[in-house]
Design an enzyme around this catalytic site. Sequence first.
Site, PDB file in Angstrom:
ATOM      1  N   ASN A 173      42.490 -22.206  81.230  1.00  0.00           N
ATOM      2  CA  ASN A 173      43.755 -21.461  81.182  1.00  0.00           C
ATOM      3  C   ASN A 173      43.391 -20.039  81.579  1.00  0.00           C
ATOM      4  O   ASN A 173      42.847 -19.278  80.772  1.00  0.00           O
ATOM      5  CB  ASN A 173      44.382 -21.500  79.791  1.00  0.00           C
ATOM      6  CG  ASN A 173      45.730 -20.782  79.765  1.00  0.00           C
ATOM      7  OD1 ASN A 173      46.100 -20.082  80.725  1.00  0.00           O
ATOM      8  ND2 ASN A 173      46.467 -20.936  78.676  1.00  0.00           N
ATOM      9  N   ASP A 218      38.274 -19.788  94.246  1.00  0.00           N
ATOM     10  CA  ASP A 218      37.136 -20.084  95.128  1.00  0.00           C
ATOM     11  C   ASP A 218      35.932 -20.564  94.310  1.00  0.00           C
ATOM     12  O   ASP A 218      35.232 -21.495  94.717  1.00  0.00           O
ATOM     13  CB  ASP A 218      36.734 -18.849  95.942  1.00  0.00           C
ATOM     14  CG  ASP A 218      37.656 -18.595  97.132  1.00  0.00           C
ATOM     15  OD1 ASP A 218      38.498 -19.461  97.428  1.00  0.00           O
ATOM     16  OD2 ASP A 218      37.522 -17.529  97.767  1.00  0.00           O
ATOM     17  N   SER A 256      52.713 -22.421  77.926  1.00  0.00           N
ATOM     18  CA  SER A 256      54.144 -22.351  78.234  1.00  0.00           C
ATOM     19  C   SER A 256      54.458 -23.178  79.479  1.00  0.00           C
ATOM     20  O   SER A 256      53.562 -23.489  80.280  1.00  0.00           O
ATOM     21  CB  SER A 256      54.552 -20.898  78.456  1.00  0.00           C
ATOM     22  OG  SER A 256      53.904 -20.369  79.605  1.00  0.00           O
ATOM     23  N   HIS A 305      48.362 -24.712  80.615  1.00  0.00           N
ATOM     24  CA  HIS A 305      49.169 -23.554  80.194  1.00  0.00           C
ATOM     25  C   HIS A 305      49.949 -23.937  78.947  1.00  0.00           C
ATOM     26  O   HIS A 305      50.521 -25.036  78.891  1.00  0.00           O
ATOM     27  CB  HIS A 305      50.148 -23.127  81.301  1.00  0.00           C
ATOM     28  CG  HIS A 305      49.438 -22.731  82.544  1.00  0.00           C
ATOM     29  ND1 HIS A 305      48.765 -21.533  82.641  1.00  0.00           N
ATOM     30  CD2 HIS A 305      49.233 -23.382  83.694  1.00  0.00           C
ATOM     31  CE1 HIS A 305      48.184 -21.472  83.819  1.00  0.00           C
ATOM     32  NE2 HIS A 305      48.442 -22.580  84.485  1.00  0.00           N
ATOM     33  N   GLU A 348      43.699 -27.698  84.669  1.00  0.00           N
ATOM     34  CA  GLU A 348      44.336 -26.411  84.351  1.00  0.00           C
ATOM     35  C   GLU A 348      45.348 -26.652  83.235  1.00  0.00           C
ATOM     36  O   GLU A 348      46.050 -27.667  83.264  1.00  0.00           O
ATOM     37  CB  GLU A 348      45.042 -25.940  85.632  1.00  0.00           C
ATOM     38  CG  GLU A 348      45.873 -24.700  85.494  1.00  0.00           C
ATOM     39  CD  GLU A 348      46.667 -24.424  86.791  1.00  0.00           C
ATOM     40  OE1 GLU A 348      46.723 -25.299  87.684  1.00  0.00           O
ATOM     41  OE2 GLU A 348      47.232 -23.339  86.887  1.00  0.00           O
ATOM     42  N   ARG A 362      59.779 -20.201  83.832  1.00  0.00           N
ATOM     43  CA  ARG A 362      59.714 -18.769  83.504  1.00  0.00           C
ATOM     44  C   ARG A 362      59.893 -17.908  84.759  1.00  0.00           C
ATOM     45  O   ARG A 362      60.470 -18.376  85.741  1.00  0.00           O
ATOM     46  CB  ARG A 362      58.391 -18.484  82.788  1.00  0.00           C
ATOM     47  CG  ARG A 362      58.255 -19.289  81.474  1.00  0.00           C
ATOM     48  CD  ARG A 362      56.972 -18.970  80.756  1.00  0.00           C
ATOM     49  NE  ARG A 362      56.924 -17.574  80.358  1.00  0.00           N
ATOM     50  CZ  ARG A 362      55.788 -16.932  80.029  1.00  0.00           C
ATOM     51  NH1 ARG A 362      54.633 -17.595  80.045  1.00  0.00           N
ATOM     52  NH2 ARG A 362      55.816 -15.667  79.683  1.00  0.00           N
ATOM     53  N   TYR A 412      54.542 -18.356  73.206  1.00  0.00           N
ATOM     54  CA  TYR A 412      53.206 -18.969  73.085  1.00  0.00           C
ATOM     55  C   TYR A 412      52.940 -19.609  71.725  1.00  0.00           C
ATOM     56  O   TYR A 412      51.881 -20.220  71.536  1.00  0.00           O
ATOM     57  CB  TYR A 412      52.136 -17.917  73.390  1.00  0.00           C
ATOM     58  CG  TYR A 412      52.226 -17.397  74.806  1.00  0.00           C
ATOM     59  CD1 TYR A 412      51.980 -18.237  75.883  1.00  0.00           C
ATOM     60  CD2 TYR A 412      52.587 -16.069  75.061  1.00  0.00           C
ATOM     61  CE1 TYR A 412      52.086 -17.780  77.185  1.00  0.00           C
ATOM     62  CE2 TYR A 412      52.686 -15.595  76.367  1.00  0.00           C
ATOM     63  CZ  TYR A 412      52.440 -16.458  77.417  1.00  0.00           C
ATOM     64  OH  TYR A 412      52.549 -16.009  78.705  1.00  0.00           O
ATOM     65  N   HIS A 461      47.874 -16.780  88.674  1.00  0.00           N
ATOM     66  CA  HIS A 461      48.837 -16.486  89.733  1.00  0.00           C
ATOM     67  C   HIS A 461      48.263 -15.580  90.813  1.00  0.00           C
ATOM     68  O   HIS A 461      48.913 -15.368  91.835  1.00  0.00           O
ATOM     69  CB  HIS A 461      50.097 -15.852  89.113  1.00  0.00           C
ATOM     70  CG  HIS A 461      50.535 -16.526  87.849  1.00  0.00           C
ATOM     71  ND1 HIS A 461      50.925 -17.847  87.818  1.00  0.00           N
ATOM     72  CD2 HIS A 461      50.591 -16.088  86.548  1.00  0.00           C
ATOM     73  CE1 HIS A 461      51.224 -18.192  86.568  1.00  0.00           C
ATOM     74  NE2 HIS A 461      51.024 -17.134  85.778  1.00  0.00           N
ATOM     75  N   ARG A 483      55.311 -16.675  88.001  1.00  0.00           N
ATOM     76  CA  ARG A 483      54.484 -17.661  87.272  1.00  0.00           C
ATOM     77  C   ARG A 483      54.590 -19.070  87.877  1.00  0.00           C
ATOM     78  O   ARG A 483      53.901 -19.987  87.449  1.00  0.00           O
ATOM     79  CB  ARG A 483      54.898 -17.714  85.799  1.00  0.00           C
ATOM     80  CG  ARG A 483      54.668 -16.415  85.064  1.00  0.00           C
ATOM     81  CD  ARG A 483      54.941 -16.571  83.576  1.00  0.00           C
ATOM     82  NE  ARG A 483      55.280 -15.291  82.986  1.00  0.00           N
ATOM     83  CZ  ARG A 483      54.377 -14.412  82.529  1.00  0.00           C
ATOM     84  NH1 ARG A 483      53.099 -14.678  82.581  1.00  0.00           N
ATOM     85  NH2 ARG A 483      54.776 -13.265  82.009  1.00  0.00           N
ATOM     86  N   PRO A 517      42.572 -13.473  80.704  1.00  0.00           N
ATOM     87  CA  PRO A 517      43.122 -12.283  80.058  1.00  0.00           C
ATOM     88  C   PRO A 517      44.296 -12.553  79.114  1.00  0.00           C
ATOM     89  O   PRO A 517      45.168 -13.364  79.419  1.00  0.00           O
ATOM     90  CB  PRO A 517      43.606 -11.424  81.235  1.00  0.00           C
ATOM     91  CG  PRO A 517      42.816 -11.897  82.397  1.00  0.00           C
ATOM     92  CD  PRO A 517      42.504 -13.344  82.155  1.00  0.00           C
ATOM     93  N   ASN A 518      44.261 -11.851  78.003  1.00  0.00           N
ATOM     94  CA  ASN A 518      45.324 -11.799  76.990  1.00  0.00           C
ATOM     95  C   ASN A 518      45.421 -13.051  76.108  1.00  0.00           C
ATOM     96  O   ASN A 518      46.170 -13.062  75.144  1.00  0.00           O
ATOM     97  CB  ASN A 518      46.693 -11.483  77.628  1.00  0.00           C
ATOM     98  CG  ASN A 518      46.658 -10.145  78.317  1.00  0.00           C
ATOM     99  OD1 ASN A 518      46.278  -9.149  77.703  1.00  0.00           O
ATOM    100  ND2 ASN A 518      47.019 -10.089  79.584  1.00  0.00           N
ATOM    101  N   ALA A 536      47.177 -14.770  83.371  1.00  0.00           N
ATOM    102  CA  ALA A 536      47.857 -14.259  84.574  1.00  0.00           C
ATOM    103  C   ALA A 536      46.990 -14.359  85.826  1.00  0.00           C
ATOM    104  O   ALA A 536      47.515 -14.320  86.946  1.00  0.00           O
ATOM    105  CB  ALA A 536      48.299 -12.815  84.337  1.00  0.00           C
ATOM    106  N   ARG A 585      50.695 -12.607  70.223  1.00  0.00           N
ATOM    107  CA  ARG A 585      51.325 -12.400  71.522  1.00  0.00           C
ATOM    108  C   ARG A 585      52.579 -13.256  71.676  1.00  0.00           C
ATOM    109  O   ARG A 585      52.508 -14.478  71.717  1.00  0.00           O
ATOM    110  CB  ARG A 585      50.313 -12.786  72.613  1.00  0.00           C
ATOM    111  CG  ARG A 585      50.833 -12.651  74.001  1.00  0.00           C
ATOM    112  CD  ARG A 585      49.843 -13.216  75.003  1.00  0.00           C
ATOM    113  NE  ARG A 585      50.347 -13.049  76.350  1.00  0.00           N
ATOM    114  CZ  ARG A 585      49.849 -13.642  77.408  1.00  0.00           C
ATOM    115  NH1 ARG A 585      48.795 -14.430  77.279  1.00  0.00           N
ATOM    116  NH2 ARG A 585      50.372 -13.447  78.593  1.00  0.00           N
TER     117      ARG A 585
HETATM  118  C1  DQA Z   1      49.816 -18.787  80.442  1.00  0.00           C
HETATM  119  C2  DQA Z   1      50.944 -18.518  81.435  1.00  0.00           C
HETATM  120  C3  DQA Z   1      50.627 -17.320  82.309  1.00  0.00           C
HETATM  121  O1  DQA Z   1      51.695 -17.063  83.195  1.00  0.00           O
HETATM  122  C4  DQA Z   1      50.410 -16.093  81.443  1.00  0.00           C
HETATM  123  O2  DQA Z   1      50.079 -14.978  82.248  1.00  0.00           O
HETATM  124  C5  DQA Z   1      49.423 -16.306  80.363  1.00  0.00           C
HETATM  125  C6  DQA Z   1      49.489 -17.556  79.614  1.00  0.00           C
HETATM  126  C7  DQA Z   1      50.161 -19.927  79.471  1.00  0.00           C
HETATM  127  O3  DQA Z   1      49.249 -20.419  78.803  1.00  0.00           O
HETATM  128  O4  DQA Z   1      51.325 -20.300  79.335  1.00  0.00           O
HETATM  129  O5  DQA Z   1      48.626 -15.432  80.045  1.00  0.00           O
HETATM  130  O6  DQA Z   1      48.654 -19.180  81.178  1.00  0.00           O
END
Ligand code: DQA
Length: 155
Positions: free
Chosen positions: A76, A89, A104, A102, A100, A109, A24, A82, A113, A11-12, A79, A19
């Site tokens: 990635n 699973d 950031s 990220h 994995e 943070r 980011y 978390h 997170r 998401p996002n 959110a 964003r």
């Molecule tokens: C993220 C870090 C997450 O905490 C956040 O919710 C994201 C982006 C990152 O790429 O830094 O959506 O995964």
Amino acid sequence: MSLRILLLHGPNLSQLGARDPAVYGTATLDDVVTVARRAGEPADVEIDAVVSEYEGDLVSRVHAARDDGTDAVVVNAGALTHTSHALADALAILDLPKVEVHLSNVHGRERFRHTSVIAPVVDGTIAGFGVNGYALAVGAVVGLLRARAAAGEGS
Ligand code: DQA
């Protein structure tokens, strides 16, 4: 022989570029995919890029990766990192190299997170290097795949 890496975004992350650029950066999701593809070129990597705002879509995509020719996963989860025990699973079922990533540095943070429910079911985590983290992640899974192949040849 080419290697197929599933690059999953949650998401996002579709909103990258617009964003919170201070956190980011200004690269878009397309830019991120391009960085991953370029990093994979020397190893003849094919990147299958998937983005979804929905947890169930991501879970189903991970299930499909069990028998669709996927060799490894870079994820990635946004959110969902978390919160999503369902995605963790699903990843746990998948016996492939998994990294994995990220953009950031999640550990610097907000407290929520700092915990990743995905981290225990992947081989490793790369965080805080922005878009370049994807090049590191692709390099990491290629290394893991080569190590598995070498171990298989030896047995
Ligand atoms: C993220 C870090 C997450 O905490 C956040 O919710 C994201 C982006 C990152 O790429 O830094 O959506 O995964």
